[in-house]
Motif scaffolding. Sequence first.
Motif, PDB file in Angstrom:
ATOM      1  N   SER A  27       0.722  -1.236   0.122  1.00  0.00           N
ATOM      2  CA  SER A  27      -0.261  -0.080   0.057  1.00  0.00           C
ATOM      3  C   SER A  27       0.864   1.203   0.082  1.00  0.00           C
ATOM      4  N   ALA A  28       0.268   2.283  -0.566  1.00  0.00           N
ATOM      5  CA  ALA A  28       1.196   3.446  -0.418  1.00  0.00           C
ATOM      6  C   ALA A  28       1.712   3.793   1.193  1.00  0.00           C
ATOM      7  N   ARG A  29       1.030   3.517   2.128  1.00  0.00           N
ATOM      8  CA  ARG A  29       1.509   3.799   3.256  1.00  0.00           C
ATOM      9  C   ARG A  29       2.796   3.121   3.603  1.00  0.00           C
ATOM     10  N   LEU A  67       3.883   9.772  -3.844  1.00  0.00           N
ATOM     11  CA  LEU A  67       3.115   8.851  -2.975  1.00  0.00           C
ATOM     12  C   LEU A  67       2.192   9.722  -1.803  1.00  0.00           C
ATOM     13  N   LEU A  68       3.006  10.490  -0.978  1.00  0.00           N
ATOM     14  CA  LEU A  68       2.382  11.381  -0.200  1.00  0.00           C
ATOM     15  C   LEU A  68       1.485  12.252  -0.639  1.00  0.00           C
ATOM     16  N   LYS A  69       1.782  12.734  -1.909  1.00  0.00           N
ATOM     17  CA  LYS A  69       0.570  13.475  -2.649  1.00  0.00           C
ATOM     18  C   LYS A  69      -0.616  12.621  -2.895  1.00  0.00           C
ATOM     19  N   TYR A  70      -0.486  11.608  -3.346  1.00  0.00           N
ATOM     20  CA  TYR A  70      -1.595  10.622  -3.510  1.00  0.00           C
ATOM     21  C   TYR A  70      -2.352  10.192  -2.175  1.00  0.00           C
ATOM     22  N   LEU A  71      -1.645   9.938  -0.991  1.00  0.00           N
ATOM     23  CA  LEU A  71      -2.005   9.630   0.118  1.00  0.00           C
ATOM     24  C   LEU A  71      -2.818  10.929   0.687  1.00  0.00           C
ATOM     25  N   ARG A  72      -2.394  12.325   0.241  1.00  0.00           N
ATOM     26  CA  ARG A  72      -2.958  13.535   0.880  1.00  0.00           C
ATOM     27  C   ARG A  72      -4.285  13.621   0.190  1.00  0.00           C
ATOM     28  N   ASP A  77      -6.241  10.304   6.895  1.00  0.00           N
ATOM     29  CA  ASP A  77      -5.716   9.785   8.130  1.00  0.00           C
ATOM     30  C   ASP A  77      -4.368   9.231   8.021  1.00  0.00           C
ATOM     31  N   SER A  78      -4.561   8.214   6.853  1.00  0.00           N
ATOM     32  CA  SER A  78      -2.904   7.570   6.472  1.00  0.00           C
ATOM     33  C   SER A  78      -1.925   8.675   6.466  1.00  0.00           C
ATOM     34  N   TYR A  79      -2.200   9.585   5.539  1.00  0.00           N
ATOM     35  CA  TYR A  79      -1.289  10.642   5.459  1.00  0.00           C
ATOM     36  C   TYR A  79      -0.741  11.404   6.590  1.00  0.00           C
ATOM     37  N   CYS A  80      -1.574  11.670   7.433  1.00  0.00           N
ATOM     38  CA  CYS A  80      -1.417  12.349   9.006  1.00  0.00           C
ATOM     39  C   CYS A  80      -0.650  11.263   9.734  1.00  0.00           C
ATOM     40  N   ASP A  90       4.733  18.784   6.348  1.00  0.00           N
ATOM     41  CA  ASP A  90       3.692  18.649   5.136  1.00  0.00           C
ATOM     42  C   ASP A  90       4.101  19.807   4.547  1.00  0.00           C
ATOM     43  N   SER A  91       4.245  19.596   3.025  1.00  0.00           N
ATOM     44  CA  SER A  91       4.680  20.654   2.164  1.00  0.00           C
ATOM     45  C   SER A  91       3.827  20.628   0.829  1.00  0.00           C
ATOM     46  N   PRO A  92       2.646  21.211   1.014  1.00  0.00           N
ATOM     47  CA  PRO A  92       1.726  21.230  -0.351  1.00  0.00           C
ATOM     48  C   PRO A  92       2.304  21.937  -1.289  1.00  0.00           C
ATOM     49  N   ASP A  93       2.297  21.399  -2.549  1.00  0.00           N
ATOM     50  CA  ASP A  93       2.620  22.151  -3.799  1.00  0.00           C
ATOM     51  C   ASP A  93       1.399  23.091  -4.097  1.00  0.00           C
ATOM     52  N   TYR A  94       1.438  24.193  -3.767  1.00  0.00           N
ATOM     53  CA  TYR A  94       0.265  25.289  -4.142  1.00  0.00           C
ATOM     54  C   TYR A  94       0.834  26.030  -5.207  1.00  0.00           C
ATOM     55  N   LYS A  95       0.179  26.042  -6.459  1.00  0.00           N
ATOM     56  CA  LYS A  95       0.441  26.884  -7.634  1.00  0.00           C
ATOM     57  C   LYS A  95      -0.578  27.968  -7.546  1.00  0.00           C
ATOM     58  N   ALA A  96      -0.325  29.313  -7.242  1.00  0.00           N
ATOM     59  CA  ALA A  96      -0.998  30.218  -7.345  1.00  0.00           C
ATOM     60  C   ALA A  96      -1.158  31.084  -8.596  1.00  0.00           C
TER      61      ALA A  96
END
Length: 96
Positions: A27-29, A67-72, A77-80, A90-96
């Motif tokens: 699994s991704a986890r 994989l972390l992006k997929y889990l997020r 819950d698995s991501y956290c 936690d470093s989300p990829d935000y594109k403004a």
Amino acid sequence: MSSAEKQKLELKSVRDKFKISESDCGSARVQVAQLTTKIKHLATVLHKKDKHSRKGLQAMVQKRKKLLKYLRRTDWDSYCFCLSELGLRDSPDYKA
């Protein structure tokens, strides 16, 4: 005990800790946990001029990031759980 044997034992313990069901090994986890273990090991033994190993390390980091992006996106819950247990940020990829 050699370094490879130690790493195999550590990967087995990580797999047992992060698996969701008894037969879970892919699994991704579990993949994120195993990649993190491999990354930490490789980062400690990597030399400055070892370009090929550095490229492999960067590929593992990118795969873990995907994989972390997929889990997020799919299982918060698995991501956290992964972030807290593995000590990742936690470093989300935000594109403004």
